[in-house]
Structures are given as structure tokens and as C-alpha cells.
Scaffold this active site. Sequence first.
Site, PDB file in Angstrom:
ATOM      1  N   GLU A  92      14.011  48.222  21.432  1.00  0.00           N
ATOM      2  CA  GLU A  92      14.265  47.969  20.020  1.00  0.00           C
ATOM      3  C   GLU A  92      14.359  46.490  19.648  1.00  0.00           C
ATOM      4  O   GLU A  92      14.053  46.123  18.522  1.00  0.00           O
ATOM      5  CB  GLU A  92      15.565  48.683  19.595  1.00  0.00           C
ATOM      6  CG  GLU A  92      15.532  50.188  19.710  1.00  0.00           C
ATOM      7  CD  GLU A  92      14.483  50.811  18.794  1.00  0.00           C
ATOM      8  OE1 GLU A  92      14.366  50.367  17.632  1.00  0.00           O
ATOM      9  OE2 GLU A  92      13.774  51.725  19.243  1.00  0.00           O
ATOM     10  N   SER A 117      55.507 104.285  12.696  1.00  0.00           N
ATOM     11  CA  SER A 117      56.803 104.298  13.387  1.00  0.00           C
ATOM     12  C   SER A 117      57.205 102.940  13.934  1.00  0.00           C
ATOM     13  O   SER A 117      58.324 102.791  14.447  1.00  0.00           O
ATOM     14  CB  SER A 117      56.761 105.314  14.528  1.00  0.00           C
ATOM     15  OG  SER A 117      56.565 106.621  14.020  1.00  0.00           O
TER      16      SER A 117
END
Length: 867
Positions: free
Chosen positions: A86, A479
Site C-alpha cells: 500500500e 399445583s
Amino acid sequence: MKFIKRLLILAIICIILGVGTIFGFYLYLKPDLPDVAKLKDVELQTPLRVYSADGELISQFGEKRRIPLTLKQMPPLLVDGFIATEDSRFYEHHGVDPIGIARAAFVMLTTGHARQGASTITQQLARNFFLSNKKTFSRKIREAFIAIHIEQILTKDQILDLYLNKIYLGYRAYGVGAAAQVYFGKSVDQLTLSEMAVIAGLPKAPSTMNPIYSIDRATTRRNVVLDRMYKEGYITKAQMDKARSEPIVSHYHGAEIQLYAPYVAERARAWMVNRYGEDAYTKGMDVYTTINAKLQHAAQQSAVDNLLNYDERHGYRGPTAVLWKSGQTPLNANQIVEKLSTQPTYGELIPAVVTKVNQQSVVVVTKQGLTVTLNWNGIKWARKYLTDKAQGPAPTTAAQIVTAGQQIWVQNKATTVAATADTAAVTTDHWVLSQVPGANTSFVAMSPNNGAILAMVGGFNYTQSKFNRATQSVRQVGSGIKPFIYSAAIQKGLTLATLINDAPITKWDKWQGTAWRPKNADGRYGGPTRARIGLARSINVMAIRVLRMAGLDYTINYLTRFGFKRADLPHAEPLALGAGSLTPLELAQGYSVFANGGYAVKPFLINKVDNNDGELIYTANPKIVCNDVCQSQNPQAKMQVALATAAATAAENAPTAQKPVAPVTEKPTLAQLEQVITPPPVRYAPEVISEQNAFLVRQMLNSNIWGEPGHLYGTGFRARVLGRHDIGGKTGTTNDSKDAWYTGFGPNIVATTWVGFDDHRHALGRTSFNKNLGKNQITGGEYGGNAAQPAWISFMHTALKNTPEQPLQIPTDIVKVRIDRATGKLSDRDDASSMYEYFIKGTEPTQSASQVNSEQKFDTETAEELF
């Protein structure tokens, strides 16, 4: 000479004009140029990460995947690859490279193509932070000026550090750390030279030159990078040749999820966004939940396996689709894989297509392209589903179950033989036919000591349904409510030896013009029965009479002590049978009060939050249990518990309109929320029922599993396989078996599991005997004990595996006396007709059983004498 002078003057004029033009551009653009000094304090956008309490990654959220690294953490060759490709003169220019620009211009003039870029790494950094990618002359000028400013305030290494963490490298990966993970599933220090070159080549075209999109393009670009690295002297020719000869092996790697808990992840995400706003996705915060990884694995496996077992015993509902029929041309393996590529995978359930049916085996091709065989043991369960209550006959051949061309679901129940000193571990595949269940499930476990949620399963599969049934599904608890009813009655004087009439109840409703006749589940009635047995066996009519003893208004008010909302508790006697509606987490929270000795703790999931620098910015401050022993050793804690208890009692007894309302406060800013904090002081949970009350209820819940020595089992008897007596729990089943529950406790843990249909019109039904499956199968009606409790038992096998059985701790003011089993009175006998029972001091019986008329009988006419 005149020509040379004129040429020199012209050159000077051009230089002055050029410099003047550039300076003019600078003055013109200066007001719009960003303040590059911000780069000194830049905060890179990093995703939100969710962890378990023991540090296993559960999920991450955010548009950008980034793993911030310092330059020292990056391999030098990886950095060299970027520089060589780059910006080879990176360490020589001051932000803009005139030589690079001239070289690029020369190449363009001589070839007619812009084959070389002229942007430096600093210019790319400027573009990434401050500008768009729009290709305009003014953007390039701005880019150059910003790059020069950056070089003035940052060192070269600082620029590289920002660049290599900021740059986009495809597939939502920003920075080299994320790219290494996405493309190769590695950290940067594990990359080969070839893989480093692949990543270094991505900035030119990250979307099309990455190895997932195109291996050929990625290979070509990698070779260019290696060539540049060689020419710049970063690697030798031998290194270049070796790296170029390596094939690129790459596929998409998601985040390194270590713990599958999507319902937990979503709840944590929502909490973070509510507290920190949308910035939670980008600030790189780490949120640590209270989830225990081992327990979460166990909960997930137990809940899903139990649900699949329930679903399969009700029969096979047939294929998902038919891709070809008899006489039509079958699809080949590649075509099958293509067809299945759009089908989801639900955990361990994998879509597959039947390609061949033998006498008692089936050959299938799975979504992954595997050709596997399902033997008879893997398919013989699949008798036909008829209704929720009926199944077809057991199959005798594979053709009675499936045909070629059908799309089905399969599961690999592989078994692994552990390695020994002489042999390696061996895994054996065992593929079975399966199906996506019609019912659903949830599971939640929490610490009764502080409310920390230890495991949470919100449903069968998050991909199938994102609705969290553990925290959002309000269902009738059946229950499961009865222990709280008994606890209220104990507060009113009930003992475990109190006789309650187990006889039919008829209550006329003059407004409805009908009679309410609650029944016991098994249709049997035993007459006067001790309270311990009534709860252990979950006898309905006894629970109603216990409610009457305590009083309906008192009981509803009392139940709010456990964290239940009044609005969820009907003002009617069916409350005793579970007409109230709660979430699984609320029910677990309520049972925690019994498990911890009477203290109310609140469930919480978020333990702490760290910022991007690993600093603590939030920590939970739950109220913790400090029992009588703790308080005796810490007078200050005793005072705090007393104050907390007084406040809780005042809130419970205050009229609805006068209940304290939290003051409206201004929401803190994000900056305030992100302040580094120190751990807050300890807070203590209020005591909402006495330790003695909680102990007696635990005794009844223990009898729900163990019954009484030599006598009846309770409804939770299946948990006896755990082989320990420091556990207890309660089954729960609603009318028509539309909901099945089990909630229970062990040392330092409470867990609730639920099974039912999301569609309330469906009942859990019943099953008949399947002759293909042997004698240990579940048959008959579906209840809490067989539809839900197996998941709880399986989970507790893991949760309590390394926890020694705890000795019984008897609170002060609890006495033990021998009673007569039939009457609950004192007994001087030591045979099977008597037993030891626990009482709160002062409530133990004073009358001997021998003084009671042995001929006294109770019938439905005198039933109300026993409530």
C-alpha cells in the site's frame, strides 16, 4: 541565454502559481477541514460482547466486527505486507508522497491505465476517518491536507496502529484482528505468511478479492503482495516461493461463540441498549452475565431432550415436504444439498432427504451432503401420530414410516468412549429419525442466595421462535402454587401433622346457579390426612381446605411476599389449585424463599459491564441472604436485614393507592454511565417468612420426592434416582394437562421447568404403550411428574454432581416429636404406626393418640370440621 532565463522565470512563476493555488485551496478548504487532533483520543467502533460468569463468549452484537490490537500485537510480517503493497515509502514521506504520485502519473501516461494508486497509508486513514470514498478532485485535495495534519500530530507507529485497526477488509471485518478471525478462524499471531499476504492484499478490493468470494482472485492478489514483500526486502525468495505454493483454505468464521445461550444473549442485549442506548453496539463493552456455562449446557440439553422425548412418544407426524414421489426421477446428492441449503437447522435437528428405504433401515442425504443410514433402533419409535391422545400401531418395517423423496429431520446421537492410557477416544455415530416438536419448553435455574440466574432456556430453539418462555410466558402454574398456600396456613397455625379432610367438596354458586366440585387428580379420597402427605401427594381438596384455614384475602396478600403480583392471583378458591398465572422465572423466585430459609431475593442476569479498556463501569448489587447464623456473627447485617424486612412488610400491608412510588429521576447521560466505579456496599435481603416456616415447607417438598419411609411416595418420586435427601420440589399440572411444571431445589440452586403448547387450545394429551420401546417408556396421561420433571432430574444430575449431600440443618425453635401416623397425635410406640415429625416450638401436639377415640370417623357431612 534569453531562452533559458525565460524558461527559468516561467518555471518560477509556475511554482509560485502552484504553491499559491495549493495555499489558496488550503485557505478555501480550511474552515471545512476536520480537527485531526481527535485521532489522539479516537474510540474505534467495536461490538458488544456477552459472556457467561466464567468468561465464555455467548454472543456479540454490532454492525462492525473488530478485534482491536496494538501494533506490538501484530506480527511484523503482516505489517510489512501492508507497507510493501500500500505504501512502500511510508516511513519516508510526510503524509503525501510526491514520488509516488509522479510514479503513478507516469504509469498512467505510458499505459493509459491507472494501475498504481498514489494514496499513502496516511491518506487512506484520513479518508476512512473523515471522508467518503466518492472520487472527486476536492476530496483528494482534502485528503492530502488532512494527511499532512495527521503526520504532524501522530507518530508513524500511531498511524499504522489506527490504520490496521480501522480499515475495512470485507465481510463486516474491520481491522486485521477481525479479518484473521473471519477468513481463517485464527488470531493474528497464528497466521502463516500466505494468510498474512491474503489479508494485506484486501484493501484494494475487500468485497471481491477475499478468499470467501473468490479463491482465484485472492490467490492472484496474495502473490502480488508476496512479490512486493520480496522486492522490498521483507522476505527471502525461498519464503516467497513456499508461501505461493500453499493453497488458500478459507471459509466464513462467525464470532467464536463458546456457549450456546441465545435467549440469554438477547436479554443481555436488551438490557444494555436500555441502559446505554444504541452506543452499546459500538463502544466495545463486555457484559458479563450470571450464567454458569456448565449449568447452561446442562439446562439446554436437558430441556430439549425432554421435549423431544415427549414429542416422539406421541407419534410421528410425517415428512416436512416431498421432493419426489414413486415413479418420478429422484434428485442426486448435489441437488438435494441445494434444495436443503435454505432450510434452517434447529440445534441438533438437521434436515435430510430419504434416498433409499430398506426393510428396517433408511438411507438419507443430509443438508451437509453426508450420506448416512438410520438403522431400526433409530426409527422404530415412529408410530403414526393420530391425535394428542392417540397413536397408531407400532411399525414393523421402515416403509411404514417413510418413503424415498421425503424431506425429514435427523439427529446424530453420537456416543464417545473416553480415552484410556492405551486407547484414544472413540466416537460412534448413531443417526436417528426426529421431528420438530409441536409443543415447547422452558427452563430456568437461579441461586436462592442472591437471585443470580444460573441457566436459562427460553424455548426449543431460538431460530424457530425468539419468544422467551422463561421470562415472558405467563401460564397457569397448577399445583406448583400449593407450597405457598400451605406456608400461609403454617403462619396461621397449621402443622405438618394437622389432619385435613381428604373428602369431596361441593360449593354452590348462587350467582352462577351451579355447584363447584373440585376433584382429586386420581379421583380417590382418603379421609382425614396429615398436611405433610397432602402436599407431598398434591391432594387438591386438601389444598382448598388449607386455603380456607388461612383465609383467601390473607393468602393473596401473603403470596406477594414471594414476589408474585396481585393481578396474577385470582380472588377465588381455585387459586389453591393453580389458577394463578406466573412465568417460570417468577415461580423459581418464589421457591427460592423456601430454599434459602425465608428471604426474598430478586432474579438478575447482568453481573458486571466493562468498557473497552477493561475497566468496570457497572456491577450488580443484589440483596443477598444473611440467615440467623450470619446475623448472629454480624450485628450490622442483622440491623440491615431488620430494616429491609420492615420496609418489605410495610409495602405488603400498605393499601394499593398508598404504596410507595419510585420518584421520577432524570436518566443519566452515557458519559455518567461510563464512569469507572468501585463495587457498592453489600445489601441484605428482607426476611419475608420465618426460617421455621421455610424449613417446614422444605420438609413437605422433600416428601414430594421421598414420601415417608416405608409409606407412600410423593408425586415427584422420579427424582429419587438422584439418590440424595437434600432436595425437594413440587409437580404442577393444569386442567386438561395444558401445562406441566416441576420446580425444585438442591444445595444453592432452584430450578423450574415447563412443558406445554404455545397454543392454549392444545393439551399435552396421553400416550399408549409402544411395543417397540420396552418397559421403561412413559405411558398414560401427561403430568408435571412425567412431562416436565425428567428435564429437572437430568439437569440436577449435572448441577449437583460434585456437591456433597448436605446434612439437615434444623433451625432454632424447631422441635422433633414422635407422632401417630393416623391421627397426628403424640405416640409412645416405635413401630411403623409412628414417625418423628417437626414442629415449631409450641405447636407440637400435647394429646396422645391413645386418648383419641379410635372409632371416630369423618365423612362428607362433617368434612368442614377439618377445614
